[in-house]
Design a protein around this motif. Structure first.
Motif, PDB file in Angstrom:
ATOM      1  N   VAL A 164      54.414  35.696  23.130  1.00 54.69           N
ATOM      2  CA  VAL A 164      55.335  35.893  22.007  1.00 54.69           C
ATOM      3  C   VAL A 164      54.517  35.799  20.725  1.00 54.69           C
ATOM      4  CG1 VAL A 164      57.302  34.948  20.733  1.00 54.69           C
ATOM      5  CG2 VAL A 164      57.336  34.963  23.240  1.00 54.69           C
ATOM      6  N   ILE A 165      54.623  36.800  19.872  1.00 52.73           N
ATOM      7  CA  ILE A 165      53.906  36.823  18.601  1.00 52.73           C
ATOM      8  C   ILE A 165      54.921  36.900  17.473  1.00 52.73           C
ATOM      9  CG2 ILE A 165      52.266  38.075  17.150  1.00 52.73           C
ATOM     10  CD1 ILE A 165      50.934  39.119  19.673  1.00 52.73           C
ATOM     11  N   ARG A 166      54.922  35.877  16.650  1.00 53.16           N
ATOM     12  CA  ARG A 166      55.820  35.814  15.503  1.00 53.16           C
ATOM     13  C   ARG A 166      57.268  36.085  15.902  1.00 53.16           C
ATOM     14  NH1 ARG A 166      52.009  38.802  10.889  1.00 53.16           N
ATOM     15  NH2 ARG A 166      50.676  37.006  10.493  1.00 53.16           N
ATOM     16  N   GLY A 167      57.673  35.480  17.024  1.00 53.39           N
ATOM     17  CA  GLY A 167      59.065  35.532  17.454  1.00 53.39           C
ATOM     18  C   GLY A 167      59.442  36.712  18.321  1.00 53.39           C
ATOM     19  N   LEU A 168      58.509  37.613  18.611  1.00 54.29           N
ATOM     20  CA  LEU A 168      58.814  38.809  19.394  1.00 54.29           C
ATOM     21  C   LEU A 168      57.939  38.842  20.641  1.00 54.29           C
ATOM     22  CD1 LEU A 168      58.953  41.408  16.472  1.00 54.29           C
ATOM     23  CD2 LEU A 168      60.897  40.320  17.604  1.00 54.29           C
ATOM     24  N   GLY A 169      58.536  39.318  21.761  1.00 53.02           N
ATOM     25  CA  GLY A 169      57.798  39.336  23.011  1.00 53.02           C
ATOM     26  C   GLY A 169      58.200  40.494  23.897  1.00 53.02           C
ATOM     27  N   PHE A 170      57.853  40.380  25.181  1.00 54.35           N
ATOM     28  CA  PHE A 170      58.153  41.369  26.212  1.00 54.35           C
ATOM     29  C   PHE A 170      57.601  42.745  25.817  1.00 54.35           C
ATOM     30  CE2 PHE A 170      61.223  37.939  26.633  1.00 54.35           C
ATOM     31  CZ  PHE A 170      60.993  37.566  27.950  1.00 54.35           C
ATOM     32  N   ASN A 171      58.439  43.794  25.826  1.00 52.00           N
ATOM     33  CA  ASN A 171      57.952  45.138  25.532  1.00 52.00           C
ATOM     34  C   ASN A 171      57.628  45.363  24.060  1.00 52.00           C
ATOM     35  OD1 ASN A 171      59.359  45.840  28.288  1.00 52.00           O
ATOM     36  ND2 ASN A 171      58.065  47.582  27.752  1.00 52.00           N
ATOM     37  N   ARG A 172      57.758  44.359  23.251  1.00 48.01           N
ATOM     38  CA  ARG A 172      57.361  44.490  21.843  1.00 48.01           C
ATOM     39  C   ARG A 172      55.912  44.062  21.627  1.00 48.01           C
ATOM     40  NH1 ARG A 172      62.654  42.353  21.764  1.00 48.01           N
ATOM     41  NH2 ARG A 172      64.165  43.875  20.970  1.00 48.01           N
ATOM     42  N   ILE A 173      55.282  43.523  22.658  1.00 50.68           N
ATOM     43  CA  ILE A 173      53.874  43.158  22.599  1.00 50.68           C
ATOM     44  C   ILE A 173      53.136  43.966  23.653  1.00 50.68           C
ATOM     45  CG2 ILE A 173      52.182  41.325  22.986  1.00 50.68           C
ATOM     46  CD1 ILE A 173      54.195  39.359  21.928  1.00 50.68           C
ATOM     47  N   LEU A 174      52.056  44.579  23.256  1.00 49.16           N
ATOM     48  CA  LEU A 174      51.248  45.346  24.192  1.00 49.16           C
ATOM     49  C   LEU A 174      50.082  44.481  24.647  1.00 49.16           C
ATOM     50  CD1 LEU A 174      50.970  48.101  25.543  1.00 49.16           C
ATOM     51  CD2 LEU A 174      49.506  48.806  23.663  1.00 49.16           C
ATOM     52  N   THR A 175      49.998  44.283  25.960  1.00 51.57           N
ATOM     53  CA  THR A 175      48.880  43.549  26.544  1.00 51.57           C
ATOM     54  C   THR A 175      47.835  44.554  27.023  1.00 51.57           C
ATOM     55  OG1 THR A 175      50.372  41.776  27.249  1.00 51.57           O
ATOM     56  CG2 THR A 175      48.201  41.868  28.270  1.00 51.57           C
TER      57      THR A 175
END
Length: 817
Positions: A164-175
């Motif tokens: 989670v980056i700055r409150g957003l996670g899952f498909n909103r963060i690209l690994t």
């Protein structure tokens, strides 16, 4: 005439590919003493090329393409130095390093077309190295970065974490895995990142939209896990790691070996981990959280005068139990499902809680990867062309009775082909310009198994982009623009009960008469324009300022638009919405950093407005009760994805300094607010005004002492103590009981380590002893899914949900060779 044509062709090829012999050599010196520095590391990240200075400080690279590179030089006890150099013919450059007690990772490869100094990148980015990963106790690779300011994790026990980056996670963060996007049903929250915990040298994190370089799913940021680098030229090296963690009796081991000779490099790694159920002072051992994992990685690369090519292969195989939190109402002991109708649940025995044996109800996640990275250097330009293939197989075994225990309930098979090409246009008036395309083609098969949460589908992503950068010395400007398009095609699906087992199965043709049809044929496209513009300004050698404005884009994922069924890992009936629009974000970042010989500090402020934000909401009846959906005769609470608007804003800060040379005092804090603007009028209440599942305020302080005096038997010993303060999170979205207030807590973590040498001064082994939650504090993290695994409204001990891991002590041995 024919001979003349051949000669002309050879001359043309020679000039294009740059076949002349190009070398880079020189000496690394201490800036104060002017003495040569042995064993300093010299890296050219864009080439994946690495060298080690000899006993006199000399270094040497050969067979380099003629080009301009960012070169990084580092050594223990010295400030990392970075410089842009041009290589042509026999280039000789000496470097001087200044002694420093602060540590900074100066050069990163994520979020820009070329390797870039952090302080010259307008984007908010942070990097942690292998030393950080080794000397901090973590239970998985995402947990390892969850203490970085602005970064946290959604967890389901110690082995399952999503960033989670700055409150957003899952498909909103690209690994990313070495720059290649990771694809493995990441919309799900009940399985982790399919990567080997031991396989990484460095992790780089972009905080904020990175859609310019990576397209959809990088709306909130990027986590780039960079695997072990090859041995230095003409050497064979590697390491063996063994680890034991007391809380869940986790046993881990990994062996890595790599070689490099005459421009050819290779390496391989084998890792295994297994653990029992974790425990805490409130719940005891938490049933169905054990796991077993095997990882295999390998690479082969070639460095020549024309450029380089690198092939990487990996296999991830994880068997992970699935907790559901069911308990006896009076004793609060965990119970287990033993029949399909689930009419009676016995209490789990002590022997079942304390075993490495995986239970009947579990999931198995397998991930296969092969990718090829290529760089071709021309006279004044360069082409990077990368292609990769991934296969993700995910099975959830949810049938407790023989003979169906090995019949998967949810069975998903995802094949992904990724592509990425960038052309670096010859510089004009020192403007660095790159154009490129990237994207992926996916095929998902959901027709196996007995439970059908999402349909089979095909997806094609295409993105094209342009980036520019100009370095004016103290001032650096960077930006670009991008267009993305996603074509999506759902397949219809019919199901009927199997005549023998009674479980649903997919039917086709004439058998579809009278069958249920949970998914219809459906096609759509999503597209969007994004961009970024920013600057960094070096006020002096110590102070740097940053400003960046960016627009992010994310197309809805398969679960959000097509879900229609019960998810075994969440015990709810999920409904998607095929009318969704893409999410778009607009973010501004302002930051400053200060670096000196004995201190460094930084602060970053941000605001991020997201339109068409997708969130999950529980459905209610007109009377205000749960809307129930039935599957297999069982009633489940129903949730449906919605869209709205939110505003996120906050800050991250750090200050690290040395009271004396041996004493490190590191401090960091992060704070984020989330305003939910999806509701208006009478619906805008105290229950709906916050964005759900926002990380609370966190402050981490660490005091570390290093013995600098040389010892006959110990090498760089250290001890440290860390305070982790997490505040109460009262800014919660309580509408429909989506989330609840979480009490704050304080954790004390400690650690010690040293290298051990023999009488001749050669390293025998590195030893680390670390403990998290030293005082066995009972706490619940706000982003822990297990907090909500509760079937009762009250309990005899006044505690609801499952608590986080208690005291965990780790013993780790690392043998480098």
């Amino acid at each position: 005439m024919k001979l003349r044509s051949i000669v002309l062709y050879i001359i043309l090829l020679y000039s294009i590919v740059g076949q002349a012999q190009h070398t880079l050599s020189g000496k690394i010196r201490d800036k104060e003493t002017k003495q040569g520095m042995p064993f300093a590391s010299i890296a050219i990240p864009d080439l994946h090329a690495y060298a080690l200075s000899d006993s006199l400080g000399n270094y040497y690279f050969d067979k380099l393409p003629a080009a301009t590179y960012q070169v990084q030089i580092s050594a223990i006890g010295y400030q990392t130095y970075s410089r842009v150099i041009s290589v042509s013919s026999a280039t000789q450059i000496d470097f001087e390093l200044s002694q420093s007690t602060t540590e900074l990772a100066e050069v990163v490869v994520t979020g820009s077309s070329k390797a870039t100094e952090i302080k010259k990148s307008p984007v908010s980015i942070v990097s942690v190295n292998r030393q950080y990963l080794t000397t901090n106790l973590s239970t998985n690779i995402i947990d390892a970065i969850a203490k970085i300011p602005g970064v946290s994790a959604v967890t389901t026990g110690p082995n399952i974490s999503k960033p989670v980056i700055r409150g957003l996670g899952f498909n909103r963060i690209l690994t990313l895995y070495d720059g290649m996007r990771q694809e493995g049903q990441q919309w799900g929250d009940e399985h982790g990142i399919e990567m080997d915990n031991y396989a990484f040298d460095r992790i780089e994190v972009i905080k904020g939209p990175a859609s310019l370089m990576y397209g959809s799913d990088a709306l909130a940021g990027v986590v780039n896990l960079i695997p072990n680098q090859p041995a230095f030229e003409n050497k064979i090296s590697g390491n063996v790691t063994t680890e034991y963690q007391t809380n869940n009796s986790m046993i881990g081991g990994s062996a890595f070996v790599s070689g490099s000779h005459n421009g050819i490099e290779w390496g391989t790694r084998l890792s295994q981990r297994m653990a029992k159920n974790f425990q805490n002072p409130v719940d005891g051992r938490v049933y169905n959280t054990a796991f077993r994992e095997t990882d295999v990685n390998g690479f082969f690369g070639v460095h020549k005068k024309w450029g380089g090519s690198h092939l990487r292969l990996s296999l991830f195989d994880n068997t992970q139990e699935i907790p559901d939190g069911s308990r006896d109402s009076l004793t609060r002991r965990f119970t287990k499902q033993i029949t399909e109708d689930d009419s009676f649940r016995p209490v789990v025995t002590d022997s079942e809680l304390n075993t490495y044996t995986i239970s009947v109800l579990h999931q198995r996640v397998q991930h296969y990867r092969a990718y090829l990275k290529n760089s071709f250097f021309f006279t004044n330009s360069r082409l990077d062309a990368n292609i990769g293939f991934q296969r993700s197989v995910r099975r959830e075994f949810s049938h407790p009775e023989i003979p169906y225990q090995n019949l998967a309930g949810l069975y998903l098979q995802l094949n992904t082909l990724t592509y990425d090409a960038k052309y670096f246009i010859p510089e004009f008036n020192h403007w660095e310009t790159a154009v490129g395309i990237n994207g992926m083609y996916q095929v998902n098969d959901a027709t196996q198994g007995t439970e059908f949460l999402i349909p089979s589908y095909q997806q094609f992503d295409f993105g094209s982009f342009l980036t520019v950068k100009k370095d004016f010395g103290k001032l650096t400007l960077a930006g670009g623009m991008r267009y993305d398009r996603r074509s999506f095609n759902n397949h219809e699906l019919y199901t009927k009960p199997n005549s023998v087992s009674g479980f649903d199965e997919v039917v086709t043709g004439i058998n579809t008469v009278g069958a249920d049809k949970p998914f219809n044929e459906y096609s759509t496209t999503f597209n969007g324009f994004t961009g970024s513009a920013g600057l960094s300004y070096l006020v002096n050698d110590a102070l740097a300022l940053k400003l960046n404005v960016s627009r992010g884009y994310r197309a809805p994922n398969i679960s959000e638009i097509s879900s229609n069924g019960v998810h075994p890992g969440t015990n709810l009936y999920q409904i998607g919405n095929s009318q969704f629009k893409p999410e778009f974000s607009g973010q501004i970042d302002v930051g400053a950093s200060f670096t000196s010989r004995n201190a460094n500090a930084g602060i970053s402020l941000f605001a991020n407005k997201i339109d068409h934000y997708i969130f999950n909401q529980r459905l209610l009846t007109n009377s205000g009760k749960d809307s129930l959906s039935y599957n297999g005769g069982v009633a489940y609470p129903t949730y449906q994805f919605q869209q709205g608007k939110i505003l996120l804003y906050g800050l991250e800060a750090n200050i690290d300094f040395h009271l004396v040379q041996q004493l490190h005092f590191d401090n960091s804090a992060s704070l984020i607010f989330g305003d939910n603007n999806s509701y208006s009028g009478a619906l805008k209440t105290d229950q709906t005004k916050y964005v759900p599942f926002m990380p609370p305020f966190r402050y981490i302080s660490e005091l570390k002492y290093e013995w600098l005096k040389k010892s006959a038997f110990f090498d760089k010993p250290f001890v440290k103590v860390q305070l982790n303060y997490t505040a109460t999170q009262a800014r919660v979205f309580t509408f429909d009981n989506t989330e609840s207030r979480t009490a704050g807590y304080v954790l004390i973590n400690v650690g010690a380590g040293t290298g051990i040498k023999n009488k001749s001064g050669k390293s025998i082994v590195d030893f680390y002893l670390m403990a998290n939650n030293l005082f066995d504090t009972a706490y619940q993290d706000h982003l822990s899914r297990l907090k909500y695994f509760e079937q009762y409204a009250a309990s005899p001990n006044g505690r609801l949900g499952i608590f986080n891991m208690g005291r965990n002590i780790s013993i780790k041995l690392v043998k480098n060779f």
